[in-house]
Design a protein around this motif. Structure first.
Motif, PDB file in Angstrom:
ATOM      1  N   TYR A 187      -3.254  -1.142   4.926  1.00  0.00           N
ATOM      2  CA  TYR A 187      -4.416  -0.022   4.786  1.00  0.00           C
ATOM      3  C   TYR A 187      -3.821   0.982   5.653  1.00  0.00           C
ATOM      4  O   TYR A 187      -3.897   2.207   5.118  1.00  0.00           O
ATOM      5  CB  TYR A 187      -5.812  -0.526   5.281  1.00  0.00           C
ATOM      6  N   ALA A 188      -3.574   0.938   6.799  1.00  0.00           N
ATOM      7  CA  ALA A 188      -3.067   1.932   7.822  1.00  0.00           C
ATOM      8  C   ALA A 188      -1.944   2.749   7.598  1.00  0.00           C
ATOM      9  O   ALA A 188      -1.678   3.748   7.794  1.00  0.00           O
ATOM     10  CB  ALA A 188      -2.859   1.393   9.173  1.00  0.00           C
ATOM     11  N   SER A 189      -1.006   2.035   6.767  1.00  0.00           N
ATOM     12  CA  SER A 189       0.434   2.687   6.413  1.00  0.00           C
ATOM     13  C   SER A 189      -0.024   4.064   5.476  1.00  0.00           C
ATOM     14  O   SER A 189       1.039   4.701   5.244  1.00  0.00           O
ATOM     15  CB  SER A 189       1.336   1.829   5.664  1.00  0.00           C
ATOM     16  N   ASN A 190      -1.291   3.903   4.798  1.00  0.00           N
ATOM     17  CA  ASN A 190      -1.369   5.243   3.875  1.00  0.00           C
ATOM     18  C   ASN A 190      -0.149   5.313   2.963  1.00  0.00           C
ATOM     19  O   ASN A 190       0.325   6.356   2.489  1.00  0.00           O
ATOM     20  CB  ASN A 190      -1.665   6.513   4.604  1.00  0.00           C
ATOM     21  N   ASN A 191      -0.016   4.090   2.274  1.00  0.00           N
ATOM     22  CA  ASN A 191       1.281   4.003   1.255  1.00  0.00           C
ATOM     23  C   ASN A 191       0.649   2.817   0.169  1.00  0.00           C
ATOM     24  O   ASN A 191       0.265   2.023   0.455  1.00  0.00           O
ATOM     25  CB  ASN A 191       2.346   3.418   1.993  1.00  0.00           C
ATOM     26  N   LYS A 192       0.789   3.361  -0.707  1.00  0.00           N
ATOM     27  CA  LYS A 192       0.443   2.415  -2.176  1.00  0.00           C
ATOM     28  C   LYS A 192       1.073   1.134  -2.185  1.00  0.00           C
ATOM     29  O   LYS A 192       0.346   0.164  -2.371  1.00  0.00           O
ATOM     30  CB  LYS A 192       0.459   3.353  -3.442  1.00  0.00           C
ATOM     31  N   TYR A 193       2.350   1.137  -1.860  1.00  0.00           N
ATOM     32  CA  TYR A 193       2.911   0.002  -2.023  1.00  0.00           C
ATOM     33  C   TYR A 193       2.691  -1.072  -0.847  1.00  0.00           C
ATOM     34  O   TYR A 193       2.575  -2.257  -1.076  1.00  0.00           O
ATOM     35  CB  TYR A 193       4.459  -0.084  -1.985  1.00  0.00           C
ATOM     36  N   SER A 194       2.368  -0.691   0.448  1.00  0.00           N
ATOM     37  CA  SER A 194       2.124  -1.260   1.464  1.00  0.00           C
ATOM     38  C   SER A 194       0.597  -1.766   1.079  1.00  0.00           C
ATOM     39  O   SER A 194       0.307  -2.943   1.490  1.00  0.00           O
ATOM     40  CB  SER A 194       1.874  -0.337   2.770  1.00  0.00           C
ATOM     41  N   PHE A 195      -0.345  -0.881   0.838  1.00  0.00           N
ATOM     42  CA  PHE A 195      -1.521  -1.295   0.501  1.00  0.00           C
ATOM     43  C   PHE A 195      -1.669  -2.031  -0.376  1.00  0.00           C
ATOM     44  O   PHE A 195      -2.451  -3.402  -0.355  1.00  0.00           O
ATOM     45  CB  PHE A 195      -2.332   0.048  -0.297  1.00  0.00           C
ATOM     46  N   TYR A 196      -0.754  -2.205  -1.533  1.00  0.00           N
ATOM     47  CA  TYR A 196      -0.875  -3.429  -2.651  1.00  0.00           C
ATOM     48  C   TYR A 196      -0.437  -4.712  -2.050  1.00  0.00           C
ATOM     49  O   TYR A 196      -1.019  -5.695  -2.312  1.00  0.00           O
ATOM     50  CB  TYR A 196       0.082  -2.968  -3.563  1.00  0.00           C
ATOM     51  N   GLY A 197       0.609  -4.442  -1.014  1.00  0.00           N
ATOM     52  CA  GLY A 197       0.839  -5.871  -0.332  1.00  0.00           C
ATOM     53  C   GLY A 197      -0.349  -6.441   0.468  1.00  0.00           C
ATOM     54  O   GLY A 197      -0.326  -7.505   0.367  1.00  0.00           O
ATOM     55  N   GLY A 198      -0.929  -5.596   1.138  1.00  0.00           N
ATOM     56  CA  GLY A 198      -2.168  -6.034   1.818  1.00  0.00           C
ATOM     57  C   GLY A 198      -3.178  -6.658   1.118  1.00  0.00           C
ATOM     58  O   GLY A 198      -3.764  -7.584   1.344  1.00  0.00           O
TER      59      GLY A 198
END
Lengths: 182, 440
Positions: B190-201
């Motif tokens: 969530y904090a990364s503000n990056n769609k891929y990261s968010f999808y991973g989370g």
């Protein structure tokens, strides 16, 4: 398109074992473990680079390996280059920079005052070697060139002549040049 | 190029004799220091080694440090085994046989630039790796490392437990800590503000919710038989009967193992970082020591996960003919600890073998595997074990064979059903149309 050109691809049917996962996982684990504990396979596959390279095994084909450049010397120990700029013209990436000057010797008109090759820019195509009319520039089997800065990787005349001294035992100079200059 | 002094040091570190000397000398040194220091604590009043409050703190510090160190060793082991499975040699340049590689890795992480991107949620971005590492470490608080121990200077019959916290809700603690473990990953995504990261989370969260169920069901099967939530009592029961619960509950163990894999985000289930699809997933934006903390967290999770599995299913410190509940001498404690560590090492080896064997699941496959395979099997096993334990006392004599037989029957029915059905459990082929590919 004819009918016989049509290829029908179907997804392969999974066997019962494949649908069950567990037997296939067991097979996979067996394969992994077999490779994991096979020292023989490992030693056959891996070659430790600096200790056991193609040079030490004699697998490098000295005659046509395209490594670092060298500037040949003629039998009198003078630089063989006549600064005709053929190599610099032939070079597809413009990595050779020659500054020609009037030759101090009577048998030729020009000689290179400066001769710089940017080894980082070079693509080691060997065109300079092909173009040289006096066989002065050649590629050597030396391939492990390193440097700490970019400037260090621009080889000047002294360095290129030094590489000739280093490699002439391994790769002697070619047949006498056709121009008879050296 | 290199300094001759550097070359000299390097040649010393690459000499196996030096390493052998270190391995021999260090324990001898430790023994000498202990031998000199222990008399200082012989006064029972001032003795922290027999104090029920101080002893757990000592255990906590010692085990925390050893787990943090062993994560580094784990990373070396992983790289070595990865090399071996691919017929390579793995890292072998730094020190003898590459033994100093973890140190080199650590130094690299320390000296790398720590990049915090502009648009991240800064507090959460900093917090996420800390949470991941901490949560994966606190799981080991309830692990009974070496049973009870009696030191020479203690009153007869008095013992201290080599456990950080003897909770009477031990197994619930496992479940709680296990499900909170995903928190750090979700926060990082969530904090990364990056769609891929968010999808991973998001993936990690969904996976965690799903795999909590088979884990809970497997634990319930175990609880029906052992009748206690305390981990040390579960281990003691196994040590007293000599029958590890993995023989009583082989299928629940399989469910639990799968869930632990999923919970530690290990290979067949590491969808939240899936570098091929998600560019590294939740840790895309992390660098330097923050990334290293995620890394350490994953390995610490592996270690605590396998320690919990060993306590529940593989008899903890118990080994037939070597350790027993009655033997509480200090040297027996060392043997028990050795047995426990050996078991953990085997489990971590198994984790790594699986990692290099099974490719990653697709997300829908992952969900189907959980909801269509693991959960139904878990429910069936729960009912079967419940009926069995109502009929007889499974702890008694050879009664555990009945549970084993039921497990085998369930396994056979499961396999027969799966073999008869047209589709695989993860549902790839079911109603797939015939593919007709024409060259154009």
């Amino acid at each position: 398109m004819r009918d016989e050109d049509v290829i029908e691809l179907r997804e392969p049917e999974l066997s019962a074992a494949e649908r069950l996962y567990l037997p296939q996982i067991w097979d996979g684990v067996k394969c992994t473990v077999r490779h994991m504990f096979s020292i023989k396979l490992r030693n056959e596959t891996v070659r430790q680079y600096p200790e056991d390279s193609r040079d030490t095994r004699g697998e490098v084909r000295v005659a046509n390996y395209r490594g670092v450049h060298r500037l040949n010397k003629d039998p009198d120990g003078r630089v063989a280059c006549v600064a005709c700029l053929m190599c610099a013209t032939a070079c597809p990436v413009n990595c050779i920079h020659i500054e020609a000057g009037e030759s101090p010797w009577p048998d030729r008109e020009k000689y290179p005052v400066k001769f710089d090759i940017d080894e980082l820019r070079c693509i080691y195509c060997g065109m300079c070697e092909e173009a040289c009319p006096v066989d002065a520039i050649e590629l050597t089997p030396q391939h492990d060139l390193v440097g700490r800065t970019r400037d260090e990787m621009i080889f000047d005349k002294e360095k290129l002549l030094h590489i000739y001294e280093e490699t002439k035992a391994l790769k002697p100079r070619k047949n006498p040049a056709i121009t008879g200059y050296g | 190029m290199w300094d001759p002094a550097v070359k000299r040091v390097e040649s010393i570190l690459r000499n196996w004799r030096v390493w052998l000397a270190v391995i021999v000398v260090l324990p001898v040194l430790a023994a000498v220091v202990l031998w000199l220091a222990l008399p200082l604590y012989k006064d029972p009043a001032a003795n922290i080694l027999s104090n029920p409050i101080w002893f757990p703190i000592i255990v906590a510090v010692v085990m925390l440090l050893s787990i943090l160190t062993s994560t580094a060793v784990c990373i070396l082991a992983e790289r070595k085994l990865a090399g071996f499975t691919q017929d390579r040699k793995g890292p072998n340049r730094v020190g003898f046989w590459g033994l100093l590689q973890p140190m080199a890795d650590g130094m690299k992480f320390f000296f790398k630039e720590d990049i915090i991107p502009h648009n991240v949620d800064k507090p959460l971005f900093m917090l996420a790796p800390c949470i991941t590492l901490t949560i994966s470490l606190i799981g080991f608080a309830i692990i009974p490392w070496a049973g009870d121990v009696h030191f020479d200077w203690m009153a007869a019959g008095e013992t201290v437990s080599t456990q950080v916290a003897s909770l009477n809700i031990g197994i619930l603690y496992i479940l709680a800590v296990g499900s909170i473990g995903v928190y750090g990953i979700v926060l990082a995504g969530y904090a990364s503000n990056n769609k891929y990261s968010f999808y991973g989370g998001i993936r990690a969260a969904a996976q965690m919710i799903s795999y909590e169920l088979p884990m809970g069901l497997a634990l319930l099967c175990l609880l029906l038989v052992c009748g206690t939530l305390r981990l040390e009592e579960i281990v003691n029961q196994q040590a007293q009967t000599g029958v590890w619960y993995v023989f009583v509950h082989p299928l629940p163990f399989l469910l639990f193992l799968t869930s632990v894999f999923a919970e530690a985000n290990r290979m067949p289930f590491d969808l939240c970082e899936a570098e091929q699809e998600l560019v590294g997933g939740f840790h895309t934006e992390y660098s330097s020591m923050k990334f290293a903390m995620f890394f350490l967290g994953e390995y610490a999770h592996m270690i605590t996960g396998s320690a919990i599995m060993i306590a529940l299913f593989f008899g903890g410190w118990h080994c037939w003919g070597l350790t027993s509940v009655e033997n509480t001498a200090w040297w027996a404690m060392l043997i028990k600890l050795g047995v426990y560590i050996a078991k953990i090492a085997i489990f971590i080896w198994f984790f790594m073998v699986i990692r290099w064997t099974i490719p990653r699941f697709r997300f829908d496959q992952l969900m189907r595997l959980c909801w269509l395979a693991l959960v139904p099997v878990g429910i069936v096993l729960l009912i079967a074990t419940g009926v069995l334990s109502a009929v007889m006392d499974l702890q008694d004599g050879w009664n555990w064979l009945a549970s084993l037989a039921v497990n085998v029957v369930v396994l056979i029915i499961m396999l027969a059903y799966a073999a008869r059905s047209k589709t695989s459990i993860t549902g790839r082929q079911g109603n797939m149309p015939d593919v007709d590919v024409r060259p154009t």
